[in-house]
Design a protein around this motif. Structure first.
Motif, short mmCIF file in Angstrom:
data_model
loop_
_atom_site.label_atom_id
_atom_site.label_comp_id
_atom_site.label_asym_id
_atom_site.label_seq_id
_atom_site.Cartn_x
_atom_site.Cartn_y
_atom_site.Cartn_z
N CYS A 56 0.84 -1.19 0.00
CA CYS A 56 0.00 0.00 0.00
C CYS A 56 0.88 1.25 0.00
CB CYS A 56 -0.90 0.04 1.23
SG CYS A 56 -2.01 -1.37 1.37
N ASP A 57 0.66 2.12 -0.99
CA ASP A 57 1.30 3.43 -1.03
C ASP A 57 0.37 4.37 -0.27
OD1 ASP A 57 2.57 5.78 -1.65
OD2 ASP A 57 2.13 5.71 -3.79
N THR A 58 0.84 4.91 0.85
CA THR A 58 -0.04 5.71 1.71
C THR A 58 0.17 7.21 1.57
OG1 THR A 58 1.52 5.49 3.56
CG2 THR A 58 -0.26 3.85 3.40
N LYS A 59 1.07 7.63 0.67
CA LYS A 59 1.30 9.07 0.46
C LYS A 59 1.18 9.39 -1.02
CE LYS A 59 3.77 10.59 4.38
NZ LYS A 59 4.76 11.44 4.93
N ALA A 60 0.42 10.42 -1.32
CA ALA A 60 0.29 10.89 -2.70
C ALA A 60 1.44 11.85 -2.98
CB ALA A 60 -1.05 11.57 -2.89
N ASP A 61 2.62 11.29 -3.25
CA ASP A 61 3.81 12.11 -3.45
C ASP A 61 4.44 11.92 -4.82
OD1 ASP A 61 4.90 9.59 -3.21
OD2 ASP A 61 5.92 9.96 -1.32
N GLY A 62 3.75 11.21 -5.72
CA GLY A 62 4.27 10.98 -7.05
C GLY A 62 5.19 9.78 -7.18
N HIS A 63 5.47 9.13 -6.06
CA HIS A 63 6.32 7.93 -6.07
C HIS A 63 5.52 6.78 -5.47
CE1 HIS A 63 9.88 10.33 -6.96
NE2 HIS A 63 9.51 11.16 -5.99
N GLY A 64 5.71 5.62 -5.99
CA GLY A 64 5.02 4.44 -5.47
C GLY A 64 5.88 3.68 -4.48
N ALA A 75 23.99 -19.22 2.62
CA ALA A 75 25.21 -19.14 1.82
C ALA A 75 25.19 -17.96 0.85
CB ALA A 75 25.40 -20.45 1.04
N GLY A 76 24.15 -17.15 0.89
CA GLY A 76 24.04 -16.01 -0.02
C GLY A 76 23.13 -16.34 -1.19
N ALA A 77 23.25 -15.58 -2.24
CA ALA A 77 22.44 -15.76 -3.45
C ALA A 77 20.95 -15.77 -3.14
CB ALA A 77 22.86 -17.03 -4.20
N ASN A 78 20.49 -14.81 -2.32
CA ASN A 78 19.06 -14.70 -2.02
C ASN A 78 18.28 -14.55 -3.31
OD1 ASN A 78 19.79 -14.71 0.67
ND2 ASN A 78 19.80 -12.49 0.83
N GLN A 79 17.04 -14.99 -3.30
CA GLN A 79 16.25 -15.01 -4.53
C GLN A 79 14.92 -14.31 -4.31
OE1 GLN A 79 15.94 -18.91 -6.17
NE2 GLN A 79 15.44 -18.13 -8.18
N VAL A 80 14.62 -13.32 -5.17
CA VAL A 80 13.33 -12.63 -5.12
C VAL A 80 12.29 -13.57 -5.70
CG1 VAL A 80 11.99 -10.68 -5.97
CG2 VAL A 80 14.38 -10.36 -5.32
N ARG A 81 11.26 -13.87 -4.93
CA ARG A 81 10.21 -14.78 -5.35
C ARG A 81 8.96 -14.04 -5.83
NH1 ARG A 81 12.40 -19.60 -6.40
NH2 ARG A 81 13.70 -20.28 -4.68
N LEU A 82 8.79 -12.78 -5.40
CA LEU A 82 7.58 -12.04 -5.74
C LEU A 82 7.87 -10.55 -5.62
CD1 LEU A 82 4.37 -12.20 -6.10
CD2 LEU A 82 4.31 -11.88 -3.64
N THR A 83 7.35 -9.76 -6.56
CA THR A 83 7.45 -8.31 -6.50
C THR A 83 6.05 -7.73 -6.67
OG1 THR A 83 9.67 -8.34 -7.45
CG2 THR A 83 8.49 -6.25 -7.54
N VAL A 84 5.68 -6.82 -5.76
CA VAL A 84 4.39 -6.14 -5.81
C VAL A 84 4.66 -4.65 -5.74
CG1 VAL A 84 2.11 -5.89 -4.75
CG2 VAL A 84 3.32 -8.07 -4.56
N THR A 85 4.08 -3.88 -6.68
CA THR A 85 4.24 -2.43 -6.65
C THR A 85 2.87 -1.79 -6.49
OG1 THR A 85 4.10 -2.30 -9.05
CG2 THR A 85 6.30 -2.43 -8.10
N ASP A 86 2.85 -0.61 -5.85
CA ASP A 86 1.62 0.15 -5.69
C ASP A 86 1.95 1.63 -5.79
OD1 ASP A 86 -1.24 0.35 -5.15
OD2 ASP A 86 -0.63 1.23 -3.24
N GLY A 87 1.05 2.35 -6.40
CA GLY A 87 1.20 3.79 -6.52
C GLY A 87 0.48 4.29 -7.75
N ASP A 89 -2.68 4.86 -8.11
CA ASP A 89 -4.08 4.47 -8.19
C ASP A 89 -4.64 4.35 -6.77
OD1 ASP A 89 -2.81 2.17 -7.29
OD2 ASP A 89 -3.64 0.86 -8.80
N SER A 90 -5.94 4.22 -6.68
CA SER A 90 -6.53 4.07 -5.35
C SER A 90 -6.43 2.62 -4.90
CB SER A 90 -8.00 4.49 -5.37
OG SER A 90 -8.74 3.67 -6.24
N GLY A 91 -6.37 2.42 -3.62
CA GLY A 91 -6.31 1.07 -3.06
C GLY A 91 -4.90 0.52 -3.06
N CYS A 92 -4.79 -0.70 -2.60
CA CYS A 92 -3.51 -1.40 -2.50
C CYS A 92 -3.44 -2.47 -3.58
CB CYS A 92 -3.41 -2.06 -1.12
SG CYS A 92 -3.56 -0.92 0.27
N ASP A 93 -2.23 -2.85 -3.94
CA ASP A 93 -2.03 -3.94 -4.89
C ASP A 93 -1.56 -5.16 -4.13
OD1 ASP A 93 -2.75 -2.22 -6.88
OD2 ASP A 93 -0.76 -2.01 -7.75
N LYS A 94 -1.93 -6.34 -4.63
CA LYS A 94 -1.55 -7.57 -3.95
C LYS A 94 -1.38 -8.71 -4.93
CE LYS A 94 -6.34 -8.15 -2.54
NZ LYS A 94 -7.24 -8.24 -1.41
#
Length: 127
Positions: A56-64, A75-87, A89-94
């Motif tokens: 949820c982007d809670t500030k209307a500042d032009g950045h999400g 041992a390192g090499a972490n792995q991104v499994r999911l990316t969610v962006t919001d900004g 628009d109204s509401g939250c993204d999931k």
């Protein structure tokens, strides 16, 4: 003799209580039902019912906001499994991602404001 036995019993009960609390706190750091991290611009929430990650982007500042679910490897090499962006628009993204219930799998949520600054990271968790 009775007073000594009573003192030993009280001391023993105190030790057992401390161990029980310590064990339950350690387990709570690993097994999580719902969890939220936030900064001054937004928040990211893990909803256990359905394994849903909400940003949820809670500030209307032009950045999400960008939230990531990252699988952590010692041992390192972490792995991104999911990316969610919001900004922008109204509401939250999931999005949903089944993190399973494998004890040896550990995850962190990472939340970033797209205008810069530090990334907020959750403690390691599993379902």
């Amino acid at each position: 003799m009775v007073k000594t036995f009573t003192r030993m019993a009280v001391a023993g009960a105190a030790v057992v209580s401390v161990l029980a609390v310590t064990a339950s706190q350690a387990q709570a750091a690993v097994l999580v039902s719902n969890k939220t991290i936030s900064n001054s611009h937004g928040k990211m929430t893990f909803i256990d019912d359905g394994d849903v990650f909400q940003v949820c982007d809670t500030k209307a500042d032009g950045h999400g906001m960008t939230g990531e679910l990252v699988q952590i490897y010692d041992a390192g090499a972490n792995q991104v499994r999911l990316t969610v962006t919001d900004g922008g628009d109204s509401g939250c993204d999931k999005k949903g991602y089944n993190i399973g219930n494998q004890f040896n799998e550990q995850y962190e949520m990472w939340l970033s404001w797209n205008g810069g600054g530090a990334t907020v990271k959750s403690e390691r968790f599993n379902e």
